[in-house]
Design an enzyme around this catalytic site. Structure first.
Site, PDB file in Angstrom:
ATOM      1  N   ASN A  23       0.811  -1.240   0.000  1.00  0.00           N
ATOM      2  CA  ASN A  23       0.000   0.000   0.000  1.00  0.00           C
ATOM      3  C   ASN A  23       0.831   1.270   0.000  1.00  0.00           C
ATOM      4  O   ASN A  23       0.277   2.356  -0.160  1.00  0.00           O
ATOM      5  CB  ASN A  23      -0.986  -0.020   1.168  1.00  0.00           C
ATOM      6  CG  ASN A  23      -2.073  -1.062   0.939  1.00  0.00           C
ATOM      7  OD1 ASN A  23      -2.139  -1.662  -0.146  1.00  0.00           O
ATOM      8  ND2 ASN A  23      -2.893  -1.306   1.939  1.00  0.00           N
ATOM      9  N   ARG A  94      -8.155  -2.161  -7.374  1.00  0.00           N
ATOM     10  CA  ARG A  94      -8.840  -0.877  -7.249  1.00  0.00           C
ATOM     11  C   ARG A  94      -7.888   0.312  -7.162  1.00  0.00           C
ATOM     12  O   ARG A  94      -8.253   1.424  -7.483  1.00  0.00           O
ATOM     13  CB  ARG A  94      -9.746  -0.903  -6.006  1.00  0.00           C
ATOM     14  CG  ARG A  94     -10.711  -2.063  -5.975  1.00  0.00           C
ATOM     15  CD  ARG A  94     -11.584  -1.958  -4.807  1.00  0.00           C
ATOM     16  NE  ARG A  94     -12.494  -0.844  -4.995  1.00  0.00           N
ATOM     17  CZ  ARG A  94     -12.222   0.430  -4.781  1.00  0.00           C
ATOM     18  NH1 ARG A  94     -11.058   0.765  -4.401  1.00  0.00           N
ATOM     19  NH2 ARG A  94     -13.097   1.372  -4.982  1.00  0.00           N
ATOM     20  N   VAL A 164     -12.141  11.296   5.761  1.00  0.00           N
ATOM     21  CA  VAL A 164     -10.735  10.882   5.583  1.00  0.00           C
ATOM     22  C   VAL A 164     -10.694   9.708   4.600  1.00  0.00           C
ATOM     23  O   VAL A 164     -11.427   8.724   4.763  1.00  0.00           O
ATOM     24  CB  VAL A 164     -10.146  10.462   6.950  1.00  0.00           C
ATOM     25  CG1 VAL A 164      -8.763   9.878   6.751  1.00  0.00           C
ATOM     26  CG2 VAL A 164     -10.083  11.678   7.884  1.00  0.00           C
ATOM     27  N   SER A 165      -9.889   9.840   3.567  1.00  0.00           N
ATOM     28  CA  SER A 165      -9.774   8.761   2.569  1.00  0.00           C
ATOM     29  C   SER A 165      -8.319   8.612   2.140  1.00  0.00           C
ATOM     30  O   SER A 165      -7.704   9.574   1.659  1.00  0.00           O
ATOM     31  CB  SER A 165     -10.621   9.100   1.330  1.00  0.00           C
ATOM     32  OG  SER A 165     -10.130   8.394   0.190  1.00  0.00           O
ATOM     33  N   ASP A 308      -7.428  -3.053   8.272  1.00  0.00           N
ATOM     34  CA  ASP A 308      -6.746  -4.157   7.588  1.00  0.00           C
ATOM     35  C   ASP A 308      -6.228  -5.220   8.551  1.00  0.00           C
ATOM     36  O   ASP A 308      -5.744  -6.259   8.095  1.00  0.00           O
ATOM     37  CB  ASP A 308      -5.578  -3.625   6.744  1.00  0.00           C
ATOM     38  CG  ASP A 308      -6.095  -2.882   5.526  1.00  0.00           C
ATOM     39  OD1 ASP A 308      -5.282  -2.237   4.838  1.00  0.00           O
ATOM     40  OD2 ASP A 308      -7.309  -2.922   5.285  1.00  0.00           O
ATOM     41  N   ILE A 330     -14.895   1.474   9.114  1.00  0.00           N
ATOM     42  CA  ILE A 330     -14.376   1.998   7.847  1.00  0.00           C
ATOM     43  C   ILE A 330     -15.145   1.436   6.652  1.00  0.00           C
ATOM     44  O   ILE A 330     -15.581   2.189   5.778  1.00  0.00           O
ATOM     45  CB  ILE A 330     -12.867   1.687   7.698  1.00  0.00           C
ATOM     46  CG1 ILE A 330     -12.066   2.274   8.859  1.00  0.00           C
ATOM     47  CG2 ILE A 330     -12.341   2.145   6.340  1.00  0.00           C
ATOM     48  CD1 ILE A 330     -11.867   3.777   8.821  1.00  0.00           C
ATOM     49  N   ARG A 400      -2.370 -11.475  -3.583  1.00  0.00           N
ATOM     50  CA  ARG A 400      -2.429 -10.062  -3.980  1.00  0.00           C
ATOM     51  C   ARG A 400      -1.584  -9.221  -3.051  1.00  0.00           C
ATOM     52  O   ARG A 400      -1.079  -8.185  -3.442  1.00  0.00           O
ATOM     53  CB  ARG A 400      -3.875  -9.540  -3.903  1.00  0.00           C
ATOM     54  CG  ARG A 400      -4.788 -10.076  -4.957  1.00  0.00           C
ATOM     55  CD  ARG A 400      -6.099  -9.326  -4.938  1.00  0.00           C
ATOM     56  NE  ARG A 400      -5.853  -7.877  -4.897  1.00  0.00           N
ATOM     57  CZ  ARG A 400      -6.822  -6.993  -4.656  1.00  0.00           C
ATOM     58  NH1 ARG A 400      -8.043  -7.396  -4.415  1.00  0.00           N
ATOM     59  NH2 ARG A 400      -6.562  -5.707  -4.650  1.00  0.00           N
TER      60      ARG A 400
HETATM   61  C1  EPZ Z   1      -6.832   1.967   1.278  1.00  0.00           C
HETATM   62  O1  EPZ Z   1      -8.002   1.760   0.508  1.00  0.00           O
HETATM   63  C2  EPZ Z   1      -6.128   0.624   1.326  1.00  0.00           C
HETATM   64  N1  EPZ Z   1      -5.756   0.208  -0.030  1.00  0.00           N
HETATM   65  C3  EPZ Z   1      -7.033  -0.427   1.955  1.00  0.00           C
HETATM   66  O2  EPZ Z   1      -6.296  -1.639   2.049  1.00  0.00           O
HETATM   67  C4  EPZ Z   1      -7.393   0.035   3.367  1.00  0.00           C
HETATM   68  O3  EPZ Z   1      -8.285  -0.905   3.934  1.00  0.00           O
HETATM   69  C5  EPZ Z   1      -8.054   1.414   3.292  1.00  0.00           C
HETATM   70  O4  EPZ Z   1      -7.162   2.346   2.631  1.00  0.00           O
HETATM   71  C6  EPZ Z   1      -8.377   1.973   4.656  1.00  0.00           C
HETATM   72  O5  EPZ Z   1      -7.229   2.073   5.429  1.00  0.00           O
HETATM   73  C7  EPZ Z   1      -4.621   0.705  -0.574  1.00  0.00           C
HETATM   74  O6  EPZ Z   1      -3.920   1.504   0.032  1.00  0.00           O
HETATM   75  C8  EPZ Z   1      -4.273   0.229  -1.949  1.00  0.00           C
HETATM   76  P1  EPZ Z   1     -10.263   4.806   1.783  1.00  0.00           P
HETATM   77  P2  EPZ Z   1      -8.866   3.055   0.018  1.00  0.00           P
HETATM   78  O7  EPZ Z   1     -10.385   5.695   0.591  1.00  0.00           O
HETATM   79  O8  EPZ Z   1      -7.965   4.157  -0.347  1.00  0.00           O
HETATM   80  C9  EPZ Z   1     -15.003   5.198   1.469  1.00  0.00           C
HETATM   81  C10 EPZ Z   1      -5.822  -3.877   1.660  1.00  0.00           C
HETATM   82  O9  EPZ Z   1      -6.276  -4.856   2.232  1.00  0.00           O
HETATM   83  N2  EPZ Z   1     -14.715   6.061   0.301  1.00  0.00           N
HETATM   84  O10 EPZ Z   1      -9.531   5.309   2.983  1.00  0.00           O
HETATM   85  O11 EPZ Z   1      -9.857   2.575  -0.978  1.00  0.00           O
HETATM   86  C11 EPZ Z   1     -14.563   3.772   1.262  1.00  0.00           C
HETATM   87  O12 EPZ Z   1     -15.569   3.034   0.601  1.00  0.00           O
HETATM   88  C12 EPZ Z   1      -6.744  -2.750   1.270  1.00  0.00           C
HETATM   89  O13 EPZ Z   1      -4.606  -3.687   1.402  1.00  0.00           O
HETATM   90  C13 EPZ Z   1     -15.768   6.746  -0.307  1.00  0.00           C
HETATM   91  O14 EPZ Z   1     -16.906   6.635   0.105  1.00  0.00           O
HETATM   92  O15 EPZ Z   1      -9.628   3.414   1.368  1.00  0.00           O
HETATM   93  C14 EPZ Z   1     -14.340   3.292   2.684  1.00  0.00           C
HETATM   94  O16 EPZ Z   1     -15.597   2.949   3.253  1.00  0.00           O
HETATM   95  C15 EPZ Z   1      -8.197  -3.103   1.507  1.00  0.00           C
HETATM   96  N3  EPZ Z   1     -15.494   7.540  -1.371  1.00  0.00           N
HETATM   97  C16 EPZ Z   1     -13.784   4.532   3.377  1.00  0.00           C
HETATM   98  O17 EPZ Z   1     -14.204   5.655   2.575  1.00  0.00           O
HETATM   99  C17 EPZ Z   1     -14.209   7.698  -1.852  1.00  0.00           C
HETATM  100  O18 EPZ Z   1     -14.006   8.459  -2.824  1.00  0.00           O
HETATM  101  C18 EPZ Z   1     -12.264   4.552   3.483  1.00  0.00           C
HETATM  102  O19 EPZ Z   1     -11.745   4.340   2.198  1.00  0.00           O
HETATM  103  C19 EPZ Z   1     -13.156   6.983  -1.226  1.00  0.00           C
HETATM  104  C20 EPZ Z   1     -13.432   6.176  -0.144  1.00  0.00           C
END
Ligand code: EPZ
Length: 420
Positions: A23, A94, A164-165, A308, A330, A400
């Site tokens: 990540n 993704r 936070v994303s 995670d 989350i 993966r």
């Molecule tokens: C990153 O995903 C990680 N992936 C995930 O790890 C990890 O679980 C996640 O961050 C949370 O820490 C990578 O870094 C490649 P978010 P990401 O945007 O960026 C919602 C693994 O196992 N959201 O922080 O997709 C989303 O649906 C993976 O390695 C929106 O609604 O996570 C989630 O409910 C799994 N709109 C929450 O926010 C958006 O535009 C947090 O998502 C973006 C996200």
């Protein structure tokens, strides 16, 4: 499809060497699209998502030269850069959406596939699109693709994320590096992998400064310099092996990882009774004879407990004395592993985003199905302490994000075999 055959219960003892962080590597690789000059990235984990990202960069015109051990890659932009990121590649990983920011910043246009959902949730990208739009990107969604363009360079601006994303923070930081003027991003995710990304970009001449707990300032530059950078180690792999030691009353030395960045997790493991000593780049961990239950673990953004590691900790709490509760805040559907753990004998009730775990579970080996990357890791952990033989199907989910996991587990005493 490959599967794992595991005979438990196993005693875990020995040393584990942690691989590079998937990540951290993914956004760093995506950001190489900003560069004109060659970039070398080292300490890549040998996992499928990295292969997919490299394929995606290749499809966009980057020249990819992998070292013999495939842990280093030299990326050189070709003359004919493309801007089409196909569904076939983005749907399996993704994080492919992370090419959108650099493509718009560099080429002022992009046709990037929407990533689509996955088993743990709908995973929309609205926060990414809203932020890039504020930087000057215009887009239309047609047939599952984001048709985006900008009138010339992106323009620096002030953006406060509504939530936070991780991905949206990464996409926006990357895109702002070449924007005209200064960008201030507020309410950012601050996972260590994001700090690794900004360290990488700063080392290439980007003008990035963290000016607040969740606030970063990026001053756009004309171009970035050639750089040779090593990706940080994987904190989720580290957490997974720490849980393995606690589950089996094992005692392991985890090498090649800076324990400072997983204090929350290590303190939780101390609370369940683990004996942990940390050094600069090493963790000594001794699993407890009796695992104490935990009243309520809530997954939250960094520096809180990471989603995670939720599935892995659930296995641990199945073996605790007494009842524990885990709250997943989350993702909306990240309890897929519960049904599989029940097949091993776990007593878990799910109420909305809470899992109530009765302890003292005596796992009995069974045939299991992986669902997502981290849930699969939890099934491996449960099989390690279960009595008898377990088969875990569809371990491509594991491949993966965990490098050579069966080799690392065998080395510390786990009776595990991959059946192709
Ligand atoms: C990153 O995903 C990680 N992936 C995930 O790890 C990890 O679980 C996640 O961050 C949370 O820490 C990578 O870094 C490649 P978010 P990401 O945007 O960026 C919602 C693994 O196992 N959201 O922080 O997709 C989303 O649906 C993976 O390695 C929106 O609604 O996570 C989630 O409910 C799994 N709109 C929450 O926010 C958006 O535009 C947090 O998502 C973006 C996200």
């Amino acid at each position: 499809m490959d599967k794992f055959l595991i005979r438990g219960p196993c005693k875990i003892k020995g040393e584990v060497f942690i691989s590079g962080s998937k990540n951290a590597a993914l956004p760093i690789l995506a950001s190489t699209l900003l560069f004109d000059k060659p970039v070398t990235i080292n300490n890549l984990p040998r996992v499928r998502d990295i292969d997919t990202m490299l394929k995606l960069l290749k499809s966009l015109g980057s020249k990819i030269q992998l070292s013999k051990n495939k842990k280093s890659v030299k990326i050189t932009k070709s003359k004919n850069q493309k801007v089409f990121a196909s569904y076939s590649l983005v749907k399996t990983m993704r994080a492919g959406i992370l090419v959108l920011g650099p493509l718009i910043a560099k080429h002022h246009m992009s046709i990037t596939s929407l990533p689509g959902g996955c088993l743990i949730g709908a995973r929309p990208v609205n926060y990414h699109l809203n932020a890039l739009k504020k930087l000057g990107m215009e887009y239309k969604i047609k047939k599952g693709y984001i048709h985006a363009n900008s009138k010339g360079k992106l323009k620096g601006t002030k953006i406060k994320f509504s939530n936070v994303s991780v991905g949206a923070t990464e996409n926006s930081i990357i895109a702002s590096c070449l924007a005209k003027g200064t960008t201030i991003l507020k309410n950012c995710a601050v996972e260590p992998e994001i700090k690794d990304l900004t360290n990488f970009l700063i080392s290439a001449g980007a003008k990035i400064k963290w000016i607040g707990k969740r606030t970063v300032q990026i001053e756009g530059v004309k171009s970035l310099n050639s750089v040779n950078y090593s990706v940080m180690s994987d904190r989720i792999e580290t957490g997974t092996f720490c849980v393995a030691a606690c589950l089996t009353r094992g005692n392991i030395i985890i090498k090649n990882f800076d324990p400072k960045i997983i204090q929350t997790e290590l303190n939780l493991l101390r609370k369940i009774g683990a004996k942990i000593k940390t050094y600069d780049n090493k963790i000594y961990i001794n699993g407890p004879n009796k695992i104490k239950s935990l009243n309520n673990i809530v997954t939250k953004e960094y520096p809180n407990f990471p989603t995670d590691l939720q599935a892995q900790f659930m296995v641990l709490l199945c073996k605790a004395k007494g009842r524990s509760i885990i709250t997943e805040s989350i993702f909306e559907n990240r309890f897929m592993h519960v049904a599989e753990l029940r097949r091993l004998g776990a007593k878990i009730t799910v109420k909305e985003n809470k899992a109530i775990i009765e302890g003292d579970t005596n796992f009995q080996g069974a045939e299991l199905m992986s669902s997502d990357l981290r849930a699969s890791a939890a099934l491996v952990l449960a099989a390690i302490v279960a009595n008898g033989k377990s088969i875990i199907n569809r371990i491509y989910h594991l491949d993966r994000g965990y490098e050579k996991i069966e080799k690392k587990l065998r080395k510390i005493g786990v009776n595990i075999k991959r059946i192709s």
